[in-house]
Design an enzyme around this catalytic site. Sequence first.
Site, short mmCIF file in Angstrom:
data_model
loop_
_atom_site.label_atom_id
_atom_site.label_comp_id
_atom_site.label_asym_id
_atom_site.label_seq_id
_atom_site.Cartn_x
_atom_site.Cartn_y
_atom_site.Cartn_z
CE LYS A 163 -1.22 -1.57 0.35
NZ LYS A 163 -0.08 -1.77 0.72
CE LYS A 262 5.20 -5.47 5.13
NZ LYS A 262 4.22 -5.68 4.20
#
Length: 366
Positions: A163, A262
């Site tokens: 991240k 997703k």
Amino acid sequence: MIIDSVTLNHIKMKLKKPFRNSLETVVDRELIIVEVKDAEGEVGFGEGVAFQTPWYTEETLNTSWHMLRDVMIPLLKSRFISHPSEVDRLLSGIRRNPMAKFAIEGAIWDLYAKKEGISLAEALGGTSQKIKAGVAVGASDPDRMLEEIRDRISEGYERIKVKIKPSQDLSILSAIRERYPNLSLMADANSAYSLQEMNRLKALDAFNLLMIEQPLAADDIVDHALLQKELKTPICLDESIASFDDARRALDLNSCQVINIKPGRVGGLTVSKKIHDLCDSRGVPVWCGGMLESGIGRAHNIALSSLSNFIIPGDVSASARYWEKDIINPEVIVNDGFIDVPQGIGIGFEVNRSELERVTIAKEVY
């Protein structure tokens, strides 16, 4: 299939370690486990993956529960369904709410596969017997991230995602590349940048990243097209792809070179498969993103990832990576960087009823 009853379980599972990104820190993962039972008593399981607050998308666990209870279950209960792909059409009049849609559609896919006596992967058209495992490392100081990356590599993971955000990108990526110059590395920005930071984003080209995921606004495909023209690093879109048409438009505009699928974000396995097929026809690789799922949601992701164009390791990792104890038997494990695609019927895992009951904090049966 005729749906006889639906059970909603609101569960709360404590993560082994808090998961941090540029927007949120998740300590306890709350999820909705959906059980769909037919008139013959067979049960299929799905998972609602919305978070408690709308940091990822506007959908939350509470709004998903409301949509399931008050809109979707009444629409589907007692209706004859010959194939789970019909659920996408039946729910098409409901705008957005993709995670609620996936929760009940995923359960119906599992139920269908069980009634057909085949695995969910086979029902979806999957062909892979094993899938490559990737893992995400939450934002932290460089030393801690390097320690976690070392641990994940030792566990066999072939791709590491980190991240990043403008205040924490160049220093982290420099430290990682210095230690691991050949690591398959990608960066996830969670919409932390804007076009005003073009030069900073262009500087990321120096790190030979597999891709940079969702650098710009969560609902954007236009600015990403402008950015991709300037970057050597492939852009992967995540939050921007909430439907099949979003994927089609993004590819038409050359907004990205990779798409993260997703099923919770796009509204189910049926839509996920359509996006997969579209990307395959355009020569664009896809991978399966993670939403800190329990074993039930993870099982759906494994089945989906067995489709042929999932050629990049996804965020489908071992149960033990997140939980002291999962709610499925056996738990998901990684061997030499791979996860076996279950060959048993349905999702291929047994739900651990006692553990499911232990982590359930609310339950309703319809």
